[in-house]
Motif scaffolding. Structure first.
Motif, short mmCIF file in Angstrom:
data_model
loop_
_atom_site.label_atom_id
_atom_site.label_comp_id
_atom_site.label_asym_id
_atom_site.label_seq_id
_atom_site.Cartn_x
_atom_site.Cartn_y
_atom_site.Cartn_z
N TYR A 81 25.64 -53.88 41.04
CA TYR A 81 25.84 -53.98 41.77
C TYR A 81 27.07 -54.46 41.75
N ALA A 84 29.71 -52.18 39.88
CA ALA A 84 29.78 -51.47 40.32
C ALA A 84 30.99 -51.45 41.26
N ASP A 85 31.44 -53.09 41.71
CA ASP A 85 31.73 -53.37 42.34
C ASP A 85 33.39 -53.88 41.82
N GLU A 87 34.29 -51.71 38.88
CA GLU A 87 34.62 -50.76 39.03
C GLU A 87 35.70 -50.02 39.69
N TRP A 88 34.63 -50.20 41.18
CA TRP A 88 35.86 -49.29 41.90
C TRP A 88 37.56 -50.58 42.10
N ALA A 89 37.12 -52.28 42.03
CA ALA A 89 38.62 -52.39 42.09
C ALA A 89 39.42 -52.05 41.40
N LYS A 91 39.78 -49.20 39.66
CA LYS A 91 39.67 -47.91 40.57
C LYS A 91 40.71 -47.47 41.07
N GLN A 92 40.74 -48.91 41.76
CA GLN A 92 41.81 -48.91 43.37
C GLN A 92 42.93 -49.05 42.82
N SER A 96 42.52 -47.84 34.32
CA SER A 96 40.91 -47.66 33.24
C SER A 96 40.32 -48.25 32.90
#
Length: 97
Positions: A81, A84-85, A87-89, A91-92, A96
């Motif tokens: 998790y 995943a957090d 990667e999300w940050a 992406k925002q 890359s």
């Protein structure tokens, strides 16, 4: 007004009122020579504690001790998790990997 302690009811003007509050009784624990305590079965049932559950120990400023049930988190699941957090940050922010 009449109060019946055993059934926890009050009779007021011929109307019966039931008291819903549960009476709490004090329970005492003894600290053993090796520092261990045993939580009574009644306490464990009220707190829904099972064998192997974790408790956080908090010592308050006045010296009182509070035990707070905690849930253990699987390290691999936590890392998944967390990744995943991250990667999300990224992406925002438009970055890359």
């Amino acid at each position: 007004m009449t109060f019946c302690a055993q059934s926890r009811t009050i009779i007021l003007n011929s109307q019966e009122i039931r008291i819903q509050k549960e009476i709490q009784m004090s329970e005492y624990l003894q600290v053993r020579s090796n520092g261990q305590i045993t939580l009574p079965a009644v306490t464990r049932r009220k707190a829904n504690l099972q064998e192997g559950d974790l408790l956080e120990v908090l010592v308050e400023a006045d010296g009182s001790i509070r035990l707070v049930p905690k849930t253990a988190v699987d390290r691999l699941l936590a890392e998944k998790y967390q990744q995943a957090d991250i990667e999300w940050a990224l992406k925002q922010k438009g970055i890359s990997k």
